[in-house]
Design an enzyme around this catalytic site. Structure first.
Site, PDB file in Angstrom:
ATOM      1  N   ARG A  73       0.689 -11.021  13.858  1.00 26.26           N
ATOM      2  CA  ARG A  73      -0.203 -10.543  12.814  1.00 26.26           C
ATOM      3  C   ARG A  73       0.466 -10.454  11.439  1.00 26.26           C
ATOM      4  O   ARG A  73      -0.070  -9.844  10.519  1.00 26.26           O
ATOM      5  CB  ARG A  73      -0.767  -9.162  13.188  1.00 26.26           C
TER       6      ARG A  73
ATOM      7  N   ASP B  27      -7.388  -1.475  17.936  1.00 21.55           N
ATOM      8  CA  ASP B  27      -6.118  -1.198  17.267  1.00 21.55           C
ATOM      9  C   ASP B  27      -5.604   0.176  17.689  1.00 21.55           C
ATOM     10  O   ASP B  27      -6.262   1.190  17.448  1.00 21.55           O
ATOM     11  CB  ASP B  27      -6.320  -1.249  15.749  1.00 21.55           C
TER      12      ASP B  27
ATOM     13  N   TRP C 167       1.717   7.108  12.255  1.00 22.63           N
ATOM     14  CA  TRP C 167       0.329   7.082  11.811  1.00 22.63           C
ATOM     15  C   TRP C 167      -0.287   5.743  12.131  1.00 22.63           C
ATOM     16  O   TRP C 167      -1.420   5.659  12.570  1.00 22.63           O
ATOM     17  CB  TRP C 167       0.249   7.336  10.283  1.00 22.63           C
TER      18      TRP C 167
ATOM     19  N   TYR D  57      -7.756   7.299  13.419  1.00 21.27           N
ATOM     20  CA  TYR D  57      -7.467   6.082  12.665  1.00 21.27           C
ATOM     21  C   TYR D  57      -8.618   5.091  12.783  1.00 21.27           C
ATOM     22  O   TYR D  57      -9.164   4.862  13.868  1.00 21.27           O
ATOM     23  CB  TYR D  57      -6.185   5.406  13.168  1.00 21.27           C
TER      24      TYR D  57
ATOM     25  N   GLU E 133      -4.102  -4.306  19.754  1.00 19.90           N
ATOM     26  CA  GLU E 133      -3.236  -4.446  18.577  1.00 19.90           C
ATOM     27  C   GLU E 133      -2.278  -3.268  18.410  1.00 19.90           C
ATOM     28  O   GLU E 133      -2.662  -2.119  18.617  1.00 19.90           O
ATOM     29  CB  GLU E 133      -4.129  -4.561  17.335  1.00 19.90           C
TER      30      GLU E 133
ATOM     31  N   GLU F 188       1.658  -6.630  11.681  1.00 20.50           N
ATOM     32  CA  GLU F 188       1.141  -6.498  10.321  1.00 20.50           C
ATOM     33  C   GLU F 188       2.163  -5.888   9.362  1.00 20.50           C
ATOM     34  O   GLU F 188       2.050  -6.075   8.157  1.00 20.50           O
ATOM     35  CB  GLU F 188      -0.153  -5.688  10.301  1.00 20.50           C
TER      36      GLU F 188
ATOM     37  N   HIS G  75      -2.579   1.255  16.616  1.00 16.09           N
ATOM     38  CA  HIS G  75      -1.851   1.647  15.407  1.00 16.09           C
ATOM     39  C   HIS G  75      -0.513   2.311  15.717  1.00 16.09           C
ATOM     40  O   HIS G  75      -0.146   3.344  15.132  1.00 16.09           O
ATOM     41  CB  HIS G  75      -2.704   2.548  14.511  1.00 16.09           C
TER      42      HIS G  75
ATOM     43  N   ASN H 153       0.818  -1.218   0.000  1.00 15.80           N
ATOM     44  CA  ASN H 153       0.000   0.000   0.000  1.00 15.80           C
ATOM     45  C   ASN H 153       0.852   1.268   0.000  1.00 15.80           C
ATOM     46  O   ASN H 153       1.676   1.487   0.887  1.00 15.80           O
ATOM     47  CB  ASN H 153      -0.912  -0.007   1.229  1.00 15.80           C
TER      48      ASN H 153
ATOM     49  N   HIS I 182     -14.860  -4.772  11.333  1.00 19.07           N
ATOM     50  CA  HIS I 182     -14.493  -3.451  11.840  1.00 19.07           C
ATOM     51  C   HIS I 182     -15.733  -2.612  12.095  1.00 19.07           C
ATOM     52  O   HIS I 182     -16.428  -2.213  11.161  1.00 19.07           O
ATOM     53  CB  HIS I 182     -13.610  -2.722  10.829  1.00 19.07           C
TER      54      HIS I 182
ATOM     55  N   ASP J 251      -6.145  -3.401   1.677  1.00 21.45           N
ATOM     56  CA  ASP J 251      -4.946  -3.198   0.859  1.00 21.45           C
ATOM     57  C   ASP J 251      -4.259  -4.519   0.533  1.00 21.45           C
ATOM     58  O   ASP J 251      -3.200  -4.524  -0.093  1.00 21.45           O
ATOM     59  CB  ASP J 251      -3.969  -2.218   1.529  1.00 21.45           C
TER      60      ASP J 251
ATOM     61  N   HIS K 292      -3.136 -10.025   9.421  1.00 17.35           N
ATOM     62  CA  HIS K 292      -3.666  -8.784   8.867  1.00 17.35           C
ATOM     63  C   HIS K 292      -4.525  -9.109   7.647  1.00 17.35           C
ATOM     64  O   HIS K 292      -4.185  -9.983   6.853  1.00 17.35           O
ATOM     65  CB  HIS K 292      -2.474  -7.910   8.467  1.00 17.35           C
TER      66      HIS K 292
END
Length: 403
Positions: free
Chosen positions: A284, A211, A403, A160, A237, A263, A213, A38, A123, A317, A313
């Site tokens: 993951r 998550d 991010w 996010y 996560e 991930e 992130h 991605n 989700h 994407d 994951h």
């Protein structure tokens, strides 16, 4: 012997960009693999076209392990997401070919089914807690046994995991990367309330996930995990960036909330310390970014020794090719935990017709020979590549952040 006669890269954008490798043999059988990275898709396409495909022609497609080692050790400059995504695409395509020649789905070649299906999670995201819970109820009505809760944070314009779409989340956009703002303190105050209200509304018979992130320091992650203990999360996560694997020791000292990460890992070496010291509960790593089914099996085998389970994951994407590969892997691996499942758009599903299906919260790869997924090249050609970037993140004072 099934000699490789040709291979080519197919780039398409049915709502988002995908990179697919198609390998053909002299027996008239072909296989496909996902090579999508991605925001850096063309880097992998070039790696395949300019450096990998010339080395494949004439090789025996049955020699999956030998070809994997050849591409990994032969490059000298090992690992990294571009290299490993390219190797993964070759690996998936070769397993697809082997399954078709054997007349069996890939999971049968991996030892057969170890379960009836792969539990997946959806989700549930919303601009506020009430909307998130509403979305979670919709997943429960569809038979899901596990749901990830993500909610907008008061005082932050964007968060996010939250989008305007009910069942889709695609953060990659065109032009240049979006810049978003982040506040750890606002987030840390908000998440425990999300799960307190979530448990009250959804009950205790549903698995709940969240998550972070990569946005917290280890001590902040430990505090959040401790705050969330009363709500018995299935996992927390990506609580902190994992480049320093030892950072998870600090989190473990402060919380019993199960931890998941990986991930963005590209090899077993990214997870070795985390697994051996039992600093995580779920790994993951995904089939496309961690070197394909061949290498993901090694990661899972190491994890199994330490009672760490898989949780691949499965965002949008990753193309349906990766989803099919992950389900064949997950159905057969002994220490499967859960599979992330984000639905693809109707356009994507048309480009990549597949045999996998969802029923009562479980997914199955189907019983078609190979991976059970194909690509409609004529339809794929109608969707031209569109440059897109993932967002970047800053603290409220302007400091760059994860991010």
């Amino acid at each position: 012997m099934a000699r490789i006669t040709s291979a080519r890269v197919i780039v398409t954008c049915p709502g988002r960009n995908f990179v697919t490798l198609k390998i053909e043999t002299d027996e008239g059988v072909y296989g496909i693999g996902d090579a999508t990275l991605n925001g850096r898709e063309l880097a992998v396409a070039s790696y395949l076209e300019d450096h990998v495909i010339p080395c494949l022609i004439g090789r025996d497609a049955h020699r999956i392990e030998d070809i994997w080692q050849y591409l990994y050790k032969g490059a000298y400059w090992r690992r990294g997401p571009v290299t490993m995504s390219a190797i993964a695409a070759v690996d998936m395509a070769l397993w697809d070919i082997k399954g078709k020649l054997a007349g069996l789905p890939v999971y049968q070649l991996l030892g057969g089914a170890a379960r009836e299906g792969c539990m997946v999670y959806g989700h549930a995201n919303g601009s506020d807690i009430a909307e998130t819970i509403e979305r979670a109820h919709e997943y429960l009505e569809q038979g899901y046994k596990a749901v990830r809760l993500q909610s907008g944070v008061p005082g932050l314009a964007a968060t996010y995991g939250v989008s305007g779409e009910r069942f889709y989340y695609e953060p990659a956009k065109g032009s240049l990367p979006d810049e978003t703002l982040w506040s750890t303190s606002k987030y840390m105050r908000h998440v425990p309330e999300l799960f307190a209200r979530g448990r009250d509304a959804l009950g205790w018979d549903i698995h709940l996930l969240h998550d972070v992130h990569h946005r917290l320091t280890p001590i902040e992650a430990g505090r959040l995990g401790k705050d969330l203990e009363p709500y018995r999360l299935f996992w927390l996560e990506d609580a902190t960036p994992a480049e320093n694997q030892a950072g998870f020791r600090l989190i473990r000292q402060h919380t019993t909330t199960p931890l998941a990460v990986g991930e963005i890992f590209s090899s077993v070496w990214d997870a070795k310390q985390l697994i051996e010291e039992q600093l995580i509960d779920y790994i993951r790593a995904t089939v496309v970014h961690a070197g394909g089914i061949t290498h993901l099996r090694r990661i899972a085998a190491l994890a199994d020794l330490y009672q760490v389970r898989t949780g691949c994951h499965g965002a949008t994407d990753l193309s349906p090719v990766s989803m099919a590969a992950a389900l064949n892997f997950g159905l057969s691996v002994p220490n499967f935990g859960i599979q992330e499942y984000m639905r693809h758009t109707a356009e994507t599903d048309e480009v990549f017709p597949h045999a996998y299906s969802l029923s009562n919260g479980l997914m199955h790869p189907g019983d078609k020979p190979g991976l059970g997924v194909d690509i409609d090249e004529a339809l794929a050609a109608k969707y031209e590549y569109k440059r897109a970037y993932l967002p970047v993140n800053r603290l409220e004072d302007g400091t760059m952040w994860s991010w």
